[in-house]
Write an enzyme that holds these catalytic residues in place. Structure first.
Site, mmCIF file in Angstrom:
data_model
loop_
_atom_site.group_PDB
_atom_site.id
_atom_site.type_symbol
_atom_site.label_atom_id
_atom_site.label_comp_id
_atom_site.label_asym_id
_atom_site.label_seq_id
_atom_site.Cartn_x
_atom_site.Cartn_y
_atom_site.Cartn_z
ATOM 1 N N HIS B 56 -2.363 6.130 -17.956
ATOM 2 C CA HIS B 56 -1.057 5.733 -17.432
ATOM 3 C C HIS B 56 -1.175 4.391 -16.703
ATOM 4 O O HIS B 56 -2.258 4.036 -16.210
ATOM 5 C CB HIS B 56 -0.531 6.803 -16.462
ATOM 6 C CG HIS B 56 0.047 8.012 -17.148
ATOM 7 N ND1 HIS B 56 0.809 8.952 -16.500
ATOM 8 C CD2 HIS B 56 -0.020 8.415 -18.446
ATOM 9 C CE1 HIS B 56 1.181 9.894 -17.358
ATOM 10 N NE2 HIS B 56 0.683 9.597 -18.549
ATOM 11 N N GLU B 58 -0.184 3.463 -13.787
ATOM 12 C CA GLU B 58 -0.621 3.567 -12.385
ATOM 13 C C GLU B 58 -2.133 3.752 -12.298
ATOM 14 O O GLU B 58 -2.793 3.189 -11.412
ATOM 15 C CB GLU B 58 0.034 4.771 -11.689
ATOM 16 C CG GLU B 58 1.537 4.768 -11.639
ATOM 17 C CD GLU B 58 2.150 5.556 -12.801
ATOM 18 O OE1 GLU B 58 1.726 5.341 -13.963
ATOM 19 O OE2 GLU B 58 3.044 6.365 -12.538
ATOM 20 N N CYS B 86 3.903 10.686 -12.264
ATOM 21 C CA CYS B 86 3.701 12.102 -12.619
ATOM 22 C C CYS B 86 2.723 12.713 -11.611
ATOM 23 O O CYS B 86 2.205 12.025 -10.735
ATOM 24 C CB CYS B 86 3.143 12.215 -14.042
ATOM 25 S SG CYS B 86 1.403 11.732 -14.182
ATOM 26 N N CYS B 89 -0.788 10.980 -11.545
ATOM 27 C CA CYS B 89 -0.800 9.694 -10.828
ATOM 28 C C CYS B 89 -0.568 9.902 -9.333
ATOM 29 O O CYS B 89 -1.187 9.231 -8.511
ATOM 30 C CB CYS B 89 0.234 8.757 -11.437
ATOM 31 S SG CYS B 89 -0.175 8.312 -13.148
#
Lengths: 147, 147
Positions: B56, B58, B86, B89
């Site tokens: 992801h 992040e 999410c 993260c």
């Protein structure tokens, strides 16, 4: 003849990984990912060495298993990890749709259950194998750190 | 003269990252990490390209920022991300002890709040800047995928 291994066998391999972390002065947590009775990925905590909070044993094993399988979903796989996953690792396991998780020691403070994070609805969870050994290794580590 | 940038300025940079993801046929989410008015890390979602659920925006930005700073804690830093993080993260951000998170669009299904995950008690959160643009980019992506 095909030899079928049990949860304790694979957790012993995760514990071997945790000891590698211990020897590198890292919080001793280890993981392996298994499919069709075979270890396809291994990892141990490397957050200090890599200066990276994301370098948990599970995260590295998830990335390595997906790399081995050539796909990001880990359906049909089991993760063996020596400590209950945190919410970050639970979140990664959620996205991976892994079929099964087996952890040894509970983490009553920072484990995904205490933190409120969720696993994928199709993931089953067991706990317990080698919990004593895994906990002792963590206790030894923190005792050594204090002295 | 020191120019001080506002949240919208940095979110525009995160949106630039999200468009990079879009152009690579990835779910368009982008992130930047800022300290002392300067971007020290950038990332965009690469889960398909890398075959890795952990890739992801992040996560990549957290790893890159820690690498830049030479330490794993992101106190004094702000994450700008185009979509609410999410639980994976959020979990990584928890461990990083990041000081502030600004997200654009809400994720009412898989965002950390809906999933029940927790941020670090010392992390503050704002939402809203460029939410419309960030949401439109995601809608465009999923519309394109369906056709």
């Amino acid at each position: 003849m095909i030899e079928v291994f049990d949860d304790e066998h694979f957790m012993r391999q995760a514990l071997f990984e945790a000891r590698q972390a211990y020897d590198r002065d890292e919080i001793p947590v280890g993981a392996v990912i298994v499919t069709k009775n075979t270890i396809i990925a291994r990892g141990h905590n490397l957050t200090e060495l890599l200066n990276d909070v994301t370098a948990h044993a599970e995260m590295q094993a998830i990335t390595a298993a997906a790399n081995y399988l050539g796909g990001k979903y880990l359906t049909g796989c089991t993760l063996y990890v020596t400590l209950e996953p945190c919410q970050m690792c639970a979140g990664a396991l959620y996205w991976s749709q892994i079929s099964r998780i087996v952890y040894a020691a509970e983490d009553s403070k920072r484990g995904y259950r205490a933190m409120g994070a969720q696993l994928h609805p199709r993931t089953t969870v067991s706990s317990g194998p080698l919990a004593f050994e895994a906990s002792q290794l963590l206790l030894d580590f923190f005792r050594k750190k204090r002295n």
